[in-house]
Design a protein around this motif. Structure first.
Motif, PDB file in Angstrom:
ATOM      1  N   MET A 298      23.175 -38.603  52.698  1.00 24.73           N
ATOM      2  CA  MET A 298      24.467 -39.655  52.509  1.00 24.73           C
ATOM      3  C   MET A 298      25.493 -39.434  53.827  1.00 24.73           C
ATOM      4  O   MET A 298      25.320 -38.525  54.315  1.00 24.73           O
ATOM      5  CB  MET A 298      25.146 -38.887  51.118  1.00 24.73           C
ATOM      6  N   PRO A 299      26.399 -40.459  53.659  1.00 28.55           N
ATOM      7  CA  PRO A 299      27.410 -40.506  54.735  1.00 28.55           C
ATOM      8  C   PRO A 299      28.246 -39.004  54.596  1.00 28.55           C
ATOM      9  O   PRO A 299      28.396 -38.426  53.656  1.00 28.55           O
ATOM     10  CB  PRO A 299      28.346 -41.767  54.248  1.00 28.55           C
ATOM     11  N   LYS A 300      28.516 -38.594  55.867  1.00 28.23           N
ATOM     12  CA  LYS A 300      29.321 -37.360  55.761  1.00 28.23           C
ATOM     13  C   LYS A 300      30.895 -37.726  55.322  1.00 28.23           C
ATOM     14  O   LYS A 300      31.345 -38.669  55.317  1.00 28.23           O
ATOM     15  CB  LYS A 300      29.730 -37.198  57.452  1.00 28.23           C
ATOM     16  N   PRO A 301      31.100 -36.715  54.414  1.00 29.17           N
ATOM     17  CA  PRO A 301      32.403 -37.091  53.433  1.00 29.17           C
ATOM     18  C   PRO A 301      33.528 -37.130  54.190  1.00 29.17           C
ATOM     19  O   PRO A 301      33.552 -36.323  55.513  1.00 29.17           O
ATOM     20  CB  PRO A 301      32.571 -35.810  52.670  1.00 29.17           C
ATOM     21  N   LYS A 302      34.841 -37.416  53.775  1.00 26.46           N
ATOM     22  CA  LYS A 302      35.857 -37.526  54.286  1.00 26.46           C
ATOM     23  C   LYS A 302      36.400 -35.850  54.350  1.00 26.46           C
ATOM     24  O   LYS A 302      36.198 -35.147  53.409  1.00 26.46           O
ATOM     25  CB  LYS A 302      36.970 -38.380  53.773  1.00 26.46           C
ATOM     26  N   ASN A 303      37.070 -35.566  55.285  1.00 29.62           N
ATOM     27  CA  ASN A 303      37.976 -34.368  55.413  1.00 29.62           C
ATOM     28  C   ASN A 303      39.091 -34.524  54.489  1.00 29.62           C
ATOM     29  O   ASN A 303      40.205 -34.631  54.950  1.00 29.62           O
ATOM     30  CB  ASN A 303      38.202 -33.644  56.858  1.00 29.62           C
ATOM     31  N   ARG A 304      38.991 -33.898  53.115  1.00 29.11           N
ATOM     32  CA  ARG A 304      40.095 -34.145  52.131  1.00 29.11           C
ATOM     33  C   ARG A 304      41.089 -32.774  52.057  1.00 29.11           C
ATOM     34  O   ARG A 304      40.456 -31.854  52.485  1.00 29.11           O
ATOM     35  CB  ARG A 304      39.510 -34.425  50.873  1.00 29.11           C
ATOM     36  N   LYS A 305      42.095 -32.996  51.793  1.00 32.24           N
ATOM     37  CA  LYS A 305      43.126 -31.986  51.575  1.00 32.24           C
ATOM     38  C   LYS A 305      42.686 -31.209  50.299  1.00 32.24           C
ATOM     39  O   LYS A 305      41.951 -31.927  49.274  1.00 32.24           O
ATOM     40  CB  LYS A 305      44.405 -32.395  51.618  1.00 32.24           C
ATOM     41  N   GLY A 306      42.773 -29.874  50.154  1.00 32.05           N
ATOM     42  CA  GLY A 306      42.558 -29.258  48.724  1.00 32.05           C
ATOM     43  C   GLY A 306      43.613 -29.846  47.588  1.00 32.05           C
ATOM     44  O   GLY A 306      44.582 -30.188  47.795  1.00 32.05           O
ATOM     45  N   ARG A 307      43.114 -29.732  46.354  1.00 35.97           N
ATOM     46  CA  ARG A 307      43.805 -29.973  45.461  1.00 35.97           C
ATOM     47  C   ARG A 307      44.007 -29.124  44.303  1.00 35.97           C
ATOM     48  O   ARG A 307      43.042 -28.093  44.170  1.00 35.97           O
ATOM     49  CB  ARG A 307      43.554 -31.302  44.658  1.00 35.97           C
ATOM     50  N   SER A 308      44.981 -29.099  43.577  1.00 37.34           N
ATOM     51  CA  SER A 308      45.208 -27.740  42.608  1.00 37.34           C
ATOM     52  C   SER A 308      44.313 -28.225  41.330  1.00 37.34           C
ATOM     53  O   SER A 308      43.919 -29.035  41.134  1.00 37.34           O
ATOM     54  CB  SER A 308      46.696 -27.864  41.854  1.00 37.34           C
ATOM     55  N   PHE A 309      43.898 -26.978  40.825  1.00 44.30           N
ATOM     56  CA  PHE A 309      42.755 -26.995  39.959  1.00 44.30           C
ATOM     57  C   PHE A 309      43.076 -25.850  39.218  1.00 44.30           C
ATOM     58  O   PHE A 309      43.071 -24.586  39.233  1.00 44.30           O
ATOM     59  CB  PHE A 309      41.529 -26.692  40.522  1.00 44.30           C
ATOM     60  N   LYS A 310      43.180 -25.875  37.840  1.00 40.75           N
ATOM     61  CA  LYS A 310      43.518 -24.917  36.728  1.00 40.75           C
ATOM     62  C   LYS A 310      42.212 -24.672  35.768  1.00 40.75           C
ATOM     63  O   LYS A 310      41.315 -25.868  35.576  1.00 40.75           O
ATOM     64  CB  LYS A 310      44.675 -25.553  35.871  1.00 40.75           C
ATOM     65  N   GLN A 311      42.087 -23.649  35.114  1.00 36.72           N
ATOM     66  CA  GLN A 311      40.929 -23.385  34.155  1.00 36.72           C
ATOM     67  C   GLN A 311      41.081 -24.344  33.063  1.00 36.72           C
ATOM     68  O   GLN A 311      40.063 -24.849  32.602  1.00 36.72           O
ATOM     69  CB  GLN A 311      41.088 -22.064  33.598  1.00 36.72           C
ATOM     70  N   ALA A 312      42.064 -24.923  32.674  1.00 29.83           N
ATOM     71  CA  ALA A 312      42.162 -25.766  31.437  1.00 29.83           C
ATOM     72  C   ALA A 312      41.702 -27.129  31.853  1.00 29.83           C
ATOM     73  O   ALA A 312      41.228 -28.035  31.157  1.00 29.83           O
ATOM     74  CB  ALA A 312      43.685 -26.005  31.098  1.00 29.83           C
ATOM     75  N   ASP A 313      41.697 -27.617  33.352  1.00 23.49           N
ATOM     76  CA  ASP A 313      41.133 -28.744  33.727  1.00 23.49           C
ATOM     77  C   ASP A 313      39.632 -29.149  33.404  1.00 23.49           C
ATOM     78  O   ASP A 313      39.146 -30.011  33.349  1.00 23.49           O
ATOM     79  CB  ASP A 313      41.126 -29.087  35.169  1.00 23.49           C
ATOM     80  N   LYS A 314      38.971 -27.783  32.942  1.00 23.55           N
ATOM     81  CA  LYS A 314      37.398 -27.732  32.919  1.00 23.55           C
ATOM     82  C   LYS A 314      37.236 -28.698  31.528  1.00 23.55           C
ATOM     83  O   LYS A 314      36.212 -29.201  31.337  1.00 23.55           O
ATOM     84  CB  LYS A 314      37.087 -26.523  32.992  1.00 23.55           C
ATOM     85  N   VAL A 315      38.212 -28.759  30.379  1.00 25.06           N
ATOM     86  CA  VAL A 315      37.999 -29.287  29.224  1.00 25.06           C
ATOM     87  C   VAL A 315      38.553 -30.750  29.032  1.00 25.06           C
ATOM     88  O   VAL A 315      38.297 -31.217  28.101  1.00 25.06           O
ATOM     89  CB  VAL A 315      38.897 -28.500  28.108  1.00 25.06           C
ATOM     90  N   ALA A 316      38.946 -31.125  30.309  1.00 26.72           N
ATOM     91  CA  ALA A 316      39.682 -32.522  30.159  1.00 26.72           C
ATOM     92  C   ALA A 316      38.815 -33.718  29.664  1.00 26.72           C
ATOM     93  O   ALA A 316      39.099 -34.841  29.195  1.00 26.72           O
ATOM     94  CB  ALA A 316      40.383 -32.767  31.371  1.00 26.72           C
ATOM     95  N   THR A 317      37.279 -33.489  29.889  1.00 25.04           N
ATOM     96  CA  THR A 317      36.386 -34.388  29.654  1.00 25.04           C
ATOM     97  C   THR A 317      36.170 -34.419  28.052  1.00 25.04           C
ATOM     98  O   THR A 317      35.305 -35.376  27.615  1.00 25.04           O
ATOM     99  CB  THR A 317      35.168 -34.343  30.520  1.00 25.04           C
ATOM    100  N   LEU A 318      36.507 -33.373  27.203  1.00 22.37           N
ATOM    101  CA  LEU A 318      36.212 -33.253  26.030  1.00 22.37           C
ATOM    102  C   LEU A 318      37.146 -34.277  25.106  1.00 22.37           C
ATOM    103  O   LEU A 318      38.402 -34.055  25.627  1.00 22.37           O
ATOM    104  CB  LEU A 318      36.180 -31.910  25.658  1.00 22.37           C
ATOM    105  N   ALA A 319      36.779 -34.822  24.096  1.00 19.51           N
ATOM    106  CA  ALA A 319      37.722 -35.376  23.026  1.00 19.51           C
ATOM    107  C   ALA A 319      38.372 -34.477  22.537  1.00 19.51           C
ATOM    108  O   ALA A 319      38.045 -33.323  21.951  1.00 19.51           O
ATOM    109  CB  ALA A 319      36.911 -36.195  21.969  1.00 19.51           C
ATOM    110  N   GLY A 320      39.874 -34.330  22.925  1.00 18.00           N
ATOM    111  CA  GLY A 320      40.516 -33.450  22.264  1.00 18.00           C
ATOM    112  C   GLY A 320      40.965 -32.092  22.892  1.00 18.00           C
ATOM    113  O   GLY A 320      41.518 -31.131  22.663  1.00 18.00           O
TER     114      GLY A 320
END
Length: 288
Positions: free
Chosen positions: A159-181
């Motif tokens: 695959m192509p070399k990825p872009k050098n991105r800045k870090g983003r904030s990430f919380k434990q609660a973000d892990k459940v965002a894909t679940l309904a409710g």
């Protein structure tokens, strides 16, 4: 109410048994280091995803067993505490396979979907390292390390070399965002059961531990378990999408069937509680 509680507990037992079978199907033993030592990642590019999925299923299974034990011992506080990591695992499995299997070329561009996975994993890794080292690792150094690892992984897959991105904030609660409710339930569990804000002498569904065997307690056990039945079944269905050699896809139909069965069975149990609470059709007729 007792029938509702027992019914959803049985459904959760069935779902976690499937989780166990899926874990066996993925054929990953030990933790990450032990598993990667046994598997040739260069010869099997999908192995890293398989290992990650298996470990998430394993963690979810162990905590679900604790949920079921808490239900048996009438400890709703423990049930709710153990429920949070199960939801975290389920949300990660859903996110992973939605973006790796479902979304590419169907919902969004393939590169965008894969970048979403890379960003997600980098942000989680960054949060974990900062937490473990208590900020002892330099921010710039950590970002360079994650970028180098991502670039090496992309190169191994052609695959192509990825872009050098800045870090983003990430919380434990973000892990459940894909679940309904997921966000609402996670906030509720965190507020009343995990962050010391519980009303210890109050109602069980608000974190209290004083009452037992009341209608409110039975409803708390049943409602918490009911939501978990759905999310464990959803996790299993997404995990079934994991590419596993010649056996890929064999679990898709069984997990979808179990998901449909769980939804219908839970609905019937909830409807029975509602009918009992309102007095049934006869009560409606008397109010006409």
């Amino acid at each position: 109410m007792a029938l509702y509680r027992a019914g959803v507990a049985n459904l959760l037992t069935e779902s976690v048994a499937t989780t166990c079978e899926l874990e066996r199907w993925l054929n990953v033993t030990g933790g990450w280091d032990e598993a990667t030592a046994q598997i040739d990642l260069d010869a099997d590019p999908t192995a890293s995803v398989r290992i990650m999925c298996a470990l998430l299923l394993r963690k979810a299974r162990l905590h679900t067993a604790a949920v079921l034990r808490a239900n048996e011992t009438n400890n709703v506080h423990s049930l709710a505490v153990q429920m949070r990591p199960v939801l975290e695992c389920a949300g990660q499995v859903v996110f992973l396979f939605h973006n790796l299997i479902i979304a590419p070329d169907l919902m969004i561009e393939r590169e965008r979907a894969l970048n979403a996975v890379g960003d997600y994993m980098n942000a989680d890794y960054y949060r974990q390292i900062i937490g473990i080292t208590r900020g002892g690792v330099d921010h710039k150094e950590l970002l360079e390390t994650t970028f180098a690892a991502e670039a090496a992984a992309a190169a191994s897959l052609g695959m192509p070399k990825p872009k050098n991105r800045k870090g983003r904030s990430f919380k434990q609660a973000d892990k459940v965002a894909t679940l309904a409710g997921g966000n609402s339930w996670y906030d509720y569990l965190s507020e009343y059961f995990s962050h010391g804000r519980a009303d210890w002498t109050g109602l069980s569904w608000r974190g209290g531990v004083m009452s037992i065997d009341t209608v409110q307690d039975e409803l708390a056990f049943a409602a918490l378990t009911d939501y978990l039945v759905e999310q464990v079944a959803v996790m299993n269905a997404y995990a079934a999408l994991c590419p596993v050699g010649n056996g890929a896809g064999r679990w898709i139909d069984p997990t979808l069937a179990q998901l449909r069965h769980g939804r219908e069975s839970s609905r019937v149990l909830r409807d029975a509680v509602l009918v009992g609470a309102t007095g049934g059709p006869e009560a409606d007729a008397r109010t006409d």
